[in-house]
Design a protein around this motif. Sequence first.
Motif, PDB file in Angstrom:
ATOM      1  N   ASP A   6       0.853  -1.189   0.000  1.00 43.92           N
ATOM      2  CA  ASP A   6       0.000   0.000   0.000  1.00 43.92           C
ATOM      3  C   ASP A   6       0.890   1.241   0.000  1.00 43.92           C
ATOM      4  O   ASP A   6       1.185   1.813   1.051  1.00 43.92           O
ATOM      5  CB  ASP A   6      -0.875  -0.045   1.266  1.00 43.92           C
ATOM      6  CG  ASP A   6      -2.057   0.897   1.203  1.00 43.92           C
ATOM      7  OD1 ASP A   6      -2.545   1.171   0.095  1.00 43.92           O
ATOM      8  OD2 ASP A   6      -2.509   1.350   2.274  1.00 43.92           O
ATOM      9  N   THR A  26      -1.475  -1.222  -4.079  1.00 44.10           N
ATOM     10  CA  THR A  26      -2.623  -0.307  -3.987  1.00 44.10           C
ATOM     11  C   THR A  26      -2.073   1.091  -3.726  1.00 44.10           C
ATOM     12  O   THR A  26      -1.113   1.270  -2.982  1.00 44.10           O
ATOM     13  CB  THR A  26      -3.589  -0.700  -2.852  1.00 44.10           C
ATOM     14  OG1 THR A  26      -2.854  -0.876  -1.641  1.00 44.10           O
ATOM     15  CG2 THR A  26      -4.352  -1.965  -3.182  1.00 44.10           C
ATOM     16  N   ASN A  28      -3.492   5.408  -3.393  1.00 44.75           N
ATOM     17  CA  ASN A  28      -4.659   6.284  -3.248  1.00 44.75           C
ATOM     18  C   ASN A  28      -4.151   7.706  -3.427  1.00 44.75           C
ATOM     19  O   ASN A  28      -2.926   7.936  -3.471  1.00 44.75           O
ATOM     20  CB  ASN A  28      -5.386   6.043  -1.911  1.00 44.75           C
ATOM     21  CG  ASN A  28      -4.529   6.337  -0.703  1.00 44.75           C
ATOM     22  OD1 ASN A  28      -3.785   7.305  -0.677  1.00 44.75           O
ATOM     23  ND2 ASN A  28      -4.618   5.498   0.329  1.00 44.75           N
ATOM     24  N   LYS A  87      -9.679   1.964  -9.037  1.00 43.79           N
ATOM     25  CA  LYS A  87     -10.157   2.068  -7.654  1.00 43.79           C
ATOM     26  C   LYS A  87     -11.249   3.124  -7.602  1.00 43.79           C
ATOM     27  O   LYS A  87     -11.037   4.280  -8.006  1.00 43.79           O
ATOM     28  CB  LYS A  87      -8.977   2.437  -6.758  1.00 43.79           C
ATOM     29  CG  LYS A  87      -9.133   2.039  -5.317  1.00 43.79           C
ATOM     30  CD  LYS A  87      -7.805   2.223  -4.599  1.00 43.79           C
ATOM     31  CE  LYS A  87      -7.898   1.865  -3.141  1.00 43.79           C
ATOM     32  NZ  LYS A  87      -6.655   2.222  -2.425  1.00 43.79           N
ATOM     33  N   PHE A 133     -11.411  -0.887   5.350  1.00 39.38           N
ATOM     34  CA  PHE A 133     -10.268  -0.211   6.002  1.00 39.38           C
ATOM     35  C   PHE A 133     -10.245  -0.580   7.482  1.00 39.38           C
ATOM     36  O   PHE A 133     -10.863   0.104   8.304  1.00 39.38           O
ATOM     37  CB  PHE A 133     -10.421   1.305   5.866  1.00 39.38           C
ATOM     38  CG  PHE A 133     -10.010   1.885   4.540  1.00 39.38           C
ATOM     39  CD1 PHE A 133     -10.037   1.146   3.377  1.00 39.38           C
ATOM     40  CD2 PHE A 133      -9.590   3.211   4.465  1.00 39.38           C
ATOM     41  CE1 PHE A 133      -9.666   1.702   2.155  1.00 39.38           C
ATOM     42  CE2 PHE A 133      -9.209   3.779   3.254  1.00 39.38           C
ATOM     43  CZ  PHE A 133      -9.242   3.020   2.094  1.00 39.38           C
ATOM     44  N   ARG A 136      -8.546   2.091  10.109  1.00 38.81           N
ATOM     45  CA  ARG A 136      -9.320   3.322  10.363  1.00 38.81           C
ATOM     46  C   ARG A 136     -10.548   3.028  11.225  1.00 38.81           C
ATOM     47  O   ARG A 136     -11.015   3.907  11.959  1.00 38.81           O
ATOM     48  CB  ARG A 136      -9.726   3.987   9.048  1.00 38.81           C
ATOM     49  CG  ARG A 136      -8.524   4.567   8.339  1.00 38.81           C
ATOM     50  CD  ARG A 136      -8.867   5.489   7.214  1.00 38.81           C
ATOM     51  NE  ARG A 136      -7.672   5.741   6.413  1.00 38.81           N
ATOM     52  CZ  ARG A 136      -7.603   6.560   5.388  1.00 38.81           C
ATOM     53  NH1 ARG A 136      -8.675   7.238   5.025  1.00 38.81           N
ATOM     54  NH2 ARG A 136      -6.481   6.711   4.715  1.00 38.81           N
ATOM     55  N   ALA A 167      -7.625  -3.568   3.850  1.00 43.68           N
ATOM     56  CA  ALA A 167      -6.798  -2.374   3.679  1.00 43.68           C
ATOM     57  C   ALA A 167      -6.665  -1.646   5.014  1.00 43.68           C
ATOM     58  O   ALA A 167      -7.307  -2.016   5.997  1.00 43.68           O
ATOM     59  CB  ALA A 167      -7.422  -1.454   2.629  1.00 43.68           C
ATOM     60  N   SER A 168      -5.805  -0.613   5.003  1.00 47.44           N
ATOM     61  CA  SER A 168      -5.510   0.099   6.249  1.00 47.44           C
ATOM     62  C   SER A 168      -5.006  -0.899   7.304  1.00 47.44           C
ATOM     63  O   SER A 168      -5.390  -0.847   8.467  1.00 47.44           O
ATOM     64  CB  SER A 168      -6.775   0.851   6.725  1.00 47.44           C
ATOM     65  OG  SER A 168      -6.510   1.702   7.795  1.00 47.44           O
ATOM     66  N   ARG A 170      -2.225  -2.011   9.598  1.00 49.85           N
ATOM     67  CA  ARG A 170      -1.210  -1.160  10.218  1.00 49.85           C
ATOM     68  C   ARG A 170      -0.041  -1.928  10.821  1.00 49.85           C
ATOM     69  O   ARG A 170       1.000  -1.366  11.088  1.00 49.85           O
ATOM     70  CB  ARG A 170      -1.861  -0.310  11.318  1.00 49.85           C
ATOM     71  CG  ARG A 170      -3.018   0.557  10.822  1.00 49.85           C
ATOM     72  CD  ARG A 170      -2.523   1.896  10.321  1.00 49.85           C
ATOM     73  NE  ARG A 170      -3.612   2.691   9.787  1.00 49.85           N
ATOM     74  CZ  ARG A 170      -4.503   3.353  10.535  1.00 49.85           C
ATOM     75  NH1 ARG A 170      -4.442   3.299  11.851  1.00 49.85           N
ATOM     76  NH2 ARG A 170      -5.459   4.051   9.945  1.00 49.85           N
ATOM     77  N   THR A 187      -3.439  -5.521   2.020  1.00 46.98           N
ATOM     78  CA  THR A 187      -2.522  -4.502   1.505  1.00 46.98           C
ATOM     79  C   THR A 187      -1.972  -3.715   2.680  1.00 46.98           C
ATOM     80  O   THR A 187      -2.719  -3.325   3.583  1.00 46.98           O
ATOM     81  CB  THR A 187      -3.177  -3.577   0.457  1.00 46.98           C
ATOM     82  OG1 THR A 187      -2.144  -2.788  -0.136  1.00 46.98           O
ATOM     83  CG2 THR A 187      -4.267  -2.675   1.026  1.00 46.98           C
TER      84      THR A 187
HETATM   85  O1  G3P Z   1      -5.335   1.901   0.683  1.00 48.53           O
HETATM   86  C1  G3P Z   1      -5.868   2.708   1.627  1.00 48.53           C
HETATM   87  C2  G3P Z   1      -5.652   2.304   3.049  1.00 48.53           C
HETATM   88  O2  G3P Z   1      -4.822   1.204   3.124  1.00 48.53           O
HETATM   89  C3  G3P Z   1      -5.278   3.434   3.917  1.00 48.53           C
HETATM   90  O3  G3P Z   1      -4.546   3.063   5.038  1.00 48.53           O
HETATM   91  O4  G3P Z   1      -3.256   3.552   7.072  1.00 48.53           O
HETATM   92  O5  G3P Z   1      -4.107   5.448   5.653  1.00 48.53           O
HETATM   93  O6  G3P Z   1      -5.670   4.093   7.012  1.00 48.53           O
HETATM   94  P1  G3P Z   1      -4.390   4.111   6.260  1.00 48.53           P
END
Ligand code: G3P
Length: 218
Positions: A6, A26, A28, A87, A133, A136, A167-168, A170, A187
């Motif tokens: 990511d 991925t 963004n 996306k 996510f 988050r 995703a997200s 950590r 990711t």
């Molecule tokens: O791809 C988007 C996602 O993985 C964002 O991660 O850590 O910014 O919440 P984060």
Amino acid sequence: MQFFIDTANLNDIQEAYDLGVLDGVTTNPSLMAKEGITGDDNIRAHYKAICDIVDDNVSAEVIATDFDGIMKEGRQLAKLDDKIVVKVPMIKEGVKAIKAFYEEGIRTNCTLIFSAGQAILAAKAGASYVSPFIGRLDDVSTDGLSLIEQIVQIYDNYGFETEILAASVRHTMHLIQCAEIGADVATCPLNVITGLLKHPLTDQGLAKFLADHKKLNG
Ligand code: G3P
């Protein structure tokens, strides 16, 4: 389980690819901005550079939020390379666009998923991937991993072909728990992937093996 990285950082993508375990990337708009990539031409060139490193699955996010704009931008992104997955955000116009992309044979990743209902909509529209996510959700005291569990069960119930892309992510425990639950893809940043390598007993054991070998062999 597939591992995507990511990030939009080419060095990190190359390092993960060289490890031999990378299945995709991925990005963004925030990750692109972090790399200082601005302007349509530079953004497209950067996506192309990412595609040149990896074998498949490069998620490139649209900026438009209206149906026509999403379709125009998504088609342009898809034309860049066969590895591109468009996306699209989980909004009403996005769901319509995912359906239209599906009918055109363009792969999509429906992003910003925070509920099981959103994941059902994305799957029914024909998204190739759905991106819940989890970090988050944890940030707002809601269990992100429970959402992955819910989506796994729902997709199993109905045989939805949409792949669950956690995703997200950590930290390494997020990744391991996603694997236990049965997410198709996770990711995460490079440090989470390389974090899986680490165990103090591995380091101690290797140091002892090498020391014992050196005692007799110099
Ligand atoms: O791809 C988007 C996602 O993985 C964002 O991660 O850590 O910014 O919440 P984060």
